[in-house]
Design a protein around this motif. Structure first.
Motif, short mmCIF file in Angstrom:
data_model
loop_
_atom_site.label_atom_id
_atom_site.label_comp_id
_atom_site.label_asym_id
_atom_site.label_seq_id
_atom_site.Cartn_x
_atom_site.Cartn_y
_atom_site.Cartn_z
N ILE A 155 65.01 69.03 77.34
CA ILE A 155 65.56 67.69 77.62
C ILE A 155 66.16 67.53 78.85
CG2 ILE A 155 67.34 66.12 76.81
CD1 ILE A 155 66.88 66.67 74.17
N PRO A 156 66.88 68.69 79.46
CA PRO A 156 67.57 68.38 81.18
C PRO A 156 66.42 68.64 81.97
CG PRO A 156 68.87 70.19 79.59
CD PRO A 156 67.85 69.78 78.70
N MET A 157 65.16 69.39 81.52
CA MET A 157 64.17 69.31 82.58
C MET A 157 63.56 68.11 82.78
SD MET A 157 60.97 71.88 82.83
CE MET A 157 61.65 73.35 82.98
N GLY A 158 63.59 67.28 81.72
CA GLY A 158 63.01 65.98 81.71
C GLY A 158 63.81 65.18 82.43
N VAL A 159 65.09 65.29 82.43
CA VAL A 159 66.07 64.36 83.33
C VAL A 159 66.08 64.77 84.65
CG1 VAL A 159 68.38 63.61 83.74
CG2 VAL A 159 67.88 63.98 81.25
N TYR A 160 65.69 66.05 85.05
CA TYR A 160 65.97 66.61 86.47
C TYR A 160 64.51 66.14 87.24
CZ TYR A 160 70.48 68.68 86.08
OH TYR A 160 71.57 69.01 85.90
N LEU A 161 63.32 66.24 86.35
CA LEU A 161 62.06 66.14 86.96
C LEU A 161 61.69 64.96 87.76
CD1 LEU A 161 60.39 68.70 86.92
CD2 LEU A 161 58.93 67.85 85.13
N PRO A 162 62.25 63.78 87.20
CA PRO A 162 61.94 62.55 88.13
C PRO A 162 62.75 62.38 89.33
CG PRO A 162 62.54 62.04 85.66
CD PRO A 162 62.62 63.34 85.83
N LEU A 163 63.91 63.19 89.35
CA LEU A 163 64.70 63.10 90.47
C LEU A 163 64.04 64.02 91.52
CD1 LEU A 163 68.23 63.44 88.79
CD2 LEU A 163 67.24 61.31 90.21
N LEU A 164 63.41 65.27 90.96
CA LEU A 164 63.00 66.07 91.85
C LEU A 164 61.47 65.83 92.43
CD1 LEU A 164 63.78 69.52 90.04
CD2 LEU A 164 65.06 68.70 92.18
N ILE A 165 60.68 65.11 91.92
CA ILE A 165 59.43 64.74 92.24
C ILE A 165 59.44 63.33 92.38
CG2 ILE A 165 58.34 66.50 91.12
CD1 ILE A 165 57.11 64.79 88.85
N ARG A 166 60.36 62.73 92.61
CA ARG A 166 60.58 61.26 93.18
C ARG A 166 59.92 60.36 92.43
NH1 ARG A 166 64.56 62.85 95.77
NH2 ARG A 166 64.46 63.69 97.52
N ARG A 167 60.45 60.09 91.08
CA ARG A 167 60.14 59.08 89.95
C ARG A 167 59.03 58.94 89.93
NH1 ARG A 167 65.05 57.63 93.05
NH2 ARG A 167 66.95 57.73 91.60
N LYS A 168 58.03 59.69 89.51
CA LYS A 168 56.70 59.64 88.99
C LYS A 168 56.75 58.97 87.67
CE LYS A 168 54.77 61.58 92.56
NZ LYS A 168 54.15 60.84 93.57
N SER A 169 55.70 58.51 87.02
CA SER A 169 55.44 57.74 85.68
C SER A 169 56.08 58.84 84.66
CB SER A 169 54.29 57.60 85.44
OG SER A 169 53.33 58.54 85.22
N ILE A 170 56.51 58.36 83.65
CA ILE A 170 56.73 59.08 82.31
C ILE A 170 55.57 59.94 81.99
CG2 ILE A 170 57.27 58.79 79.96
CD1 ILE A 170 58.81 56.29 80.38
N PHE A 171 54.40 59.49 82.18
CA PHE A 171 53.20 60.28 81.85
C PHE A 171 53.27 61.74 83.01
CE2 PHE A 171 48.77 61.63 82.36
CZ PHE A 171 48.45 61.78 81.12
#
Length: 175
Positions: A80-96
């Motif tokens: 779950i934390p990876m799912g939270v951190y990823l959009p911040l790291l790869i600049r808010r790509k889509s949920i998919f």
């Protein structure tokens, strides 16, 4: 002038806290996923989706069911934390896109666990980890809708609390 200095110090503190907690999460995740298994454990590969999950859940043995619950919830919770951190790291790509990234990372982890003989390679783990990542990405999107520009600060403040809570639950379930 003085308020600018205070604002800059506050932003620097948020950055240090954000990256510090994120690095600690990834270090703990690495040690959790790549710790050496106990003597007598075996290496295996499962490429049949839901095979392990159904074997655990529909077992007549209560010990197997208890292990299944901790395994299922643990695999979901730690990603779950990876799912939270990823959009911040790869600049808010889509949920998919973020969810596919979690799935790919999880698949690589499973292959590496098998190669280095620290676990079994199981497609069910990839599925459960991906579900956890999807939950995390969805939580991030909800925070982003509610908090707009304050999302990263909210993650910075909430991540340590959520992380401690998650690892505490995993520790208590796996005792």
């Amino acid at each position: 002038m003085k308020q600018d200095i205070i604002a800059n110090c506050r932003n620097a503190l948020y950055q240090i806290l954000f990256y510090g907690v994120m690095i600690i999460y990834f270090i703990l995740l690495f040690f959790l996923l790549f710790r050496k298994k106990a003597a007598g454990s075996f290496q295996s590969v499962n490429l049949i989706p839901f095979h392990s999950i159904s074997a655990y859940l529909f077992s007549d043995d209560m010990v197997s069911r208890a292990f299944a619950l901790s395994n299922l919830l643990g695999n979901i919770a730690i990603f779950i934390p990876m799912g939270v951190y990823l959009p911040l790291l790869i600049r808010r790509k889509s949920i998919f896109v973020n969810t596919v990234c979690v799935a790919l990372i999880s698949a690589v982890v499973e292959v590496l666990q098998y190669i280095f003989a620290v676990g079994s390679a199981d497609i069910d783990d990839v599925i459960l980890n991906t579900v956890g990542g999807l939950i995390g990405v969805s939580l991030f999107r909800v925070m982003e809708l509610l908090l707009k520009d304050q999302t990263k600060k909210a993650v910075t403040v909430l991540a340590p609390v959520g992380g401690i809570f998650s690892f505490l639950i995993l520790f208590l379930v796996n005792r």
